[in-house]
Design a protein around this motif. Structure first.
Motif, PDB file in Angstrom:
ATOM      1  N   LYS A   3       1.117  -0.742   0.413  1.00  0.00           N
ATOM      2  CA  LYS A   3      -0.258   0.269  -0.589  1.00  0.00           C
ATOM      3  C   LYS A   3       1.409   1.231   0.072  1.00  0.00           C
ATOM      4  N   GLN A   4       1.353   1.392   0.893  1.00  0.00           N
ATOM      5  CA  GLN A   4       3.125   2.042   1.088  1.00  0.00           C
ATOM      6  C   GLN A   4       4.029   2.179   0.276  1.00  0.00           C
ATOM      7  N   THR A   5       4.315   3.076  -1.045  1.00  0.00           N
ATOM      8  CA  THR A   5       5.288   3.398  -2.371  1.00  0.00           C
ATOM      9  C   THR A   5       6.179   3.704  -2.372  1.00  0.00           C
ATOM     10  N   VAL A   6       7.130   4.298  -2.742  1.00  0.00           N
ATOM     11  CA  VAL A   6       8.712   5.273  -2.754  1.00  0.00           C
ATOM     12  C   VAL A   6       8.167   5.861  -4.181  1.00  0.00           C
ATOM     13  N   ASP A   7       8.178   6.959  -4.465  1.00  0.00           N
ATOM     14  CA  ASP A   7       8.202   7.335  -6.234  1.00  0.00           C
ATOM     15  C   ASP A   7       9.300   7.941  -6.478  1.00  0.00           C
ATOM     16  N   ILE A   8       9.199   7.842  -7.526  1.00  0.00           N
ATOM     17  CA  ILE A   8      11.214   8.358  -8.008  1.00  0.00           C
ATOM     18  C   ILE A   8      11.363   8.958  -9.502  1.00  0.00           C
ATOM     19  N   VAL A   9      11.662  10.149  -9.254  1.00  0.00           N
ATOM     20  CA  VAL A   9      11.860  10.383 -10.535  1.00  0.00           C
ATOM     21  C   VAL A   9      12.863  10.918 -10.717  1.00  0.00           C
TER      22      VAL A   9
END
Length: 128
Positions: A3-9
């Protein structure tokens, strides 16, 4: 996926991101060679509904972190990468078995993000 994610650009290439992910997810030499609790990299399991996804990732991998031989203690870090013309969008999530707290997986995600920051100062992330 968790459910909890880490989003990276990032501007790091997909190949470099994959190489850094592989290094960041590795466990200690002792765990890998003596106890047999190393990291296993595999493709994420598919679903019959995957073909409905309008934006499938360009690359996906799951790092299954060893639990000293006990299946109940294992956790997995999922990485999905989209190549967006000059930048990569990466989503990381942790899936864990009942006896795993996820601390090892979260520290390995932090290690991965730190490695990206070293080679790409413009990296942006949320969820940590």
């Amino acid at each position: 996926m968790a459910k909890q994610t880490v989003d990276i650009v990032t501007e790091v290439s997909m190949q470099d991101a994959a190489a850094h992910f592989r290094r960041a997810m590795r466990v200690s030499w002792f765990s890998e060679n003596i106890t047999g609790a190393g990291t296993i990299f595999e493709e994420p399991r598919g679903s019959v509904f995957d073909n409905l996804n309008q934006d499938p990732p360009d690359f996906a991998v799951v790092a299954v972190l060893g639990g000293r031989g006990a299946e109940i203690q294992k956790s997995a870090v999922h990485m999905y990468v989209w190549d967006r013309r000059g930048r990569r969008e990466i989503t990381l999530g942790v899936a864990r078995n009942l006896g795993a707290l996820g601390f090892k997986a979260k520290s390995k995600i932090r290690r991965f993000v730190a490695a990206l920051e070293e080679i790409d100062p413009s990296v942006k992330y949320t969820g940590l």
